[in-house]
Every structure is written in structure tokens, then in C-alpha cells.
Write a protein that holds these residues in place. Structure first.
Motif, PDB file in Angstrom:
ATOM      1  N   GLU A  23       0.837  -1.208   0.000  1.00  0.00           N
ATOM      2  CA  GLU A  23       0.000   0.000   0.000  1.00  0.00           C
ATOM      3  C   GLU A  23       0.869   1.254   0.000  1.00  0.00           C
ATOM      4  OE1 GLU A  23      -3.348   2.374  -0.219  1.00  0.00           O
ATOM      5  OE2 GLU A  23      -3.023   0.257  -0.694  1.00  0.00           O
ATOM      6  N   ARG A  26       2.126   1.729  -3.526  1.00  0.00           N
ATOM      7  CA  ARG A  26       1.059   2.220  -4.403  1.00  0.00           C
ATOM      8  C   ARG A  26       0.855   3.719  -4.232  1.00  0.00           C
ATOM      9  NH1 ARG A  26      -3.974   3.660  -4.533  1.00  0.00           N
ATOM     10  NH2 ARG A  26      -4.411   3.377  -2.341  1.00  0.00           N
ATOM     11  N   ARG A  27       0.807   4.174  -2.985  1.00  0.00           N
ATOM     12  CA  ARG A  27       0.588   5.596  -2.729  1.00  0.00           C
ATOM     13  C   ARG A  27       1.827   6.441  -3.037  1.00  0.00           C
ATOM     14  NH1 ARG A  27      -3.421   5.950   2.478  1.00  0.00           N
ATOM     15  NH2 ARG A  27      -4.610   4.088   1.956  1.00  0.00           N
ATOM     16  N   VAL A  52      -0.783   5.045   5.942  1.00  0.00           N
ATOM     17  CA  VAL A  52      -0.674   3.585   5.902  1.00  0.00           C
ATOM     18  C   VAL A  52      -0.282   3.015   7.269  1.00  0.00           C
ATOM     19  CG1 VAL A  52      -0.202   3.485   3.427  1.00  0.00           C
ATOM     20  CG2 VAL A  52       1.718   3.571   5.038  1.00  0.00           C
TER      21      VAL A  52
END
Length: 62
Positions: A23, A26-27, A52
Motif C-alpha cells: 500500500e 502504491r501511494r 498507511v
């Protein structure tokens, strides 16, 4: 980044599970190829870490 078989092998740093790491990636990198991409501010980078769940002194960027 280092991958370990168990928490007992970790002698320094912080542990991050693979779901959180995915995650974060991805960010962090998700918009790098956008034509209007620009470097983010320190506050924006910190907000990604916080979002996150990577909080605490180890994850503080300032």
C-alpha cells in the motif's frame, strides 16, 4: 528493505508487513508517470506514511 523469515532475525529498524509495504508503494509511486507529476512536499510525504499506519519516531521525516 530486507526480508526476514521471522521477527527474531530483525536487529534494527522497523518491521512492516507486506500488505502495508504494498500500500505504501502504491501511494508513494502510483502517480510517478502522470504528465503533471511534481515532487511532493515533506508534509505530503509524511501524510502518506501516516495514512498507511507508519507512525512514530522512526517514520518521522522532519
Amino acid at each position: 528493505m530486507r526480508l526476514f523469515r521471522s521477527e527474531e532475525e530483525v536487529t534494527e529498524g522497523e518491521l512492516v508487513d507486506l500488505t502495508t509495504l504494498a500500500e505504501l508503494a502504491r501511494r508513494w509511486y502510483g502517480n510517478r508517470l502522470d504528465p503533471d507529476w511534481r515532487p511532493r512536499t515533506l508534509a505530503e510525504s509524511q501524510a502518506i506514511l501516516d495514512s498507511v499506519g507508519l507512525t512514530g519516531e522512526f517514520w518521522r521525516l522532519d
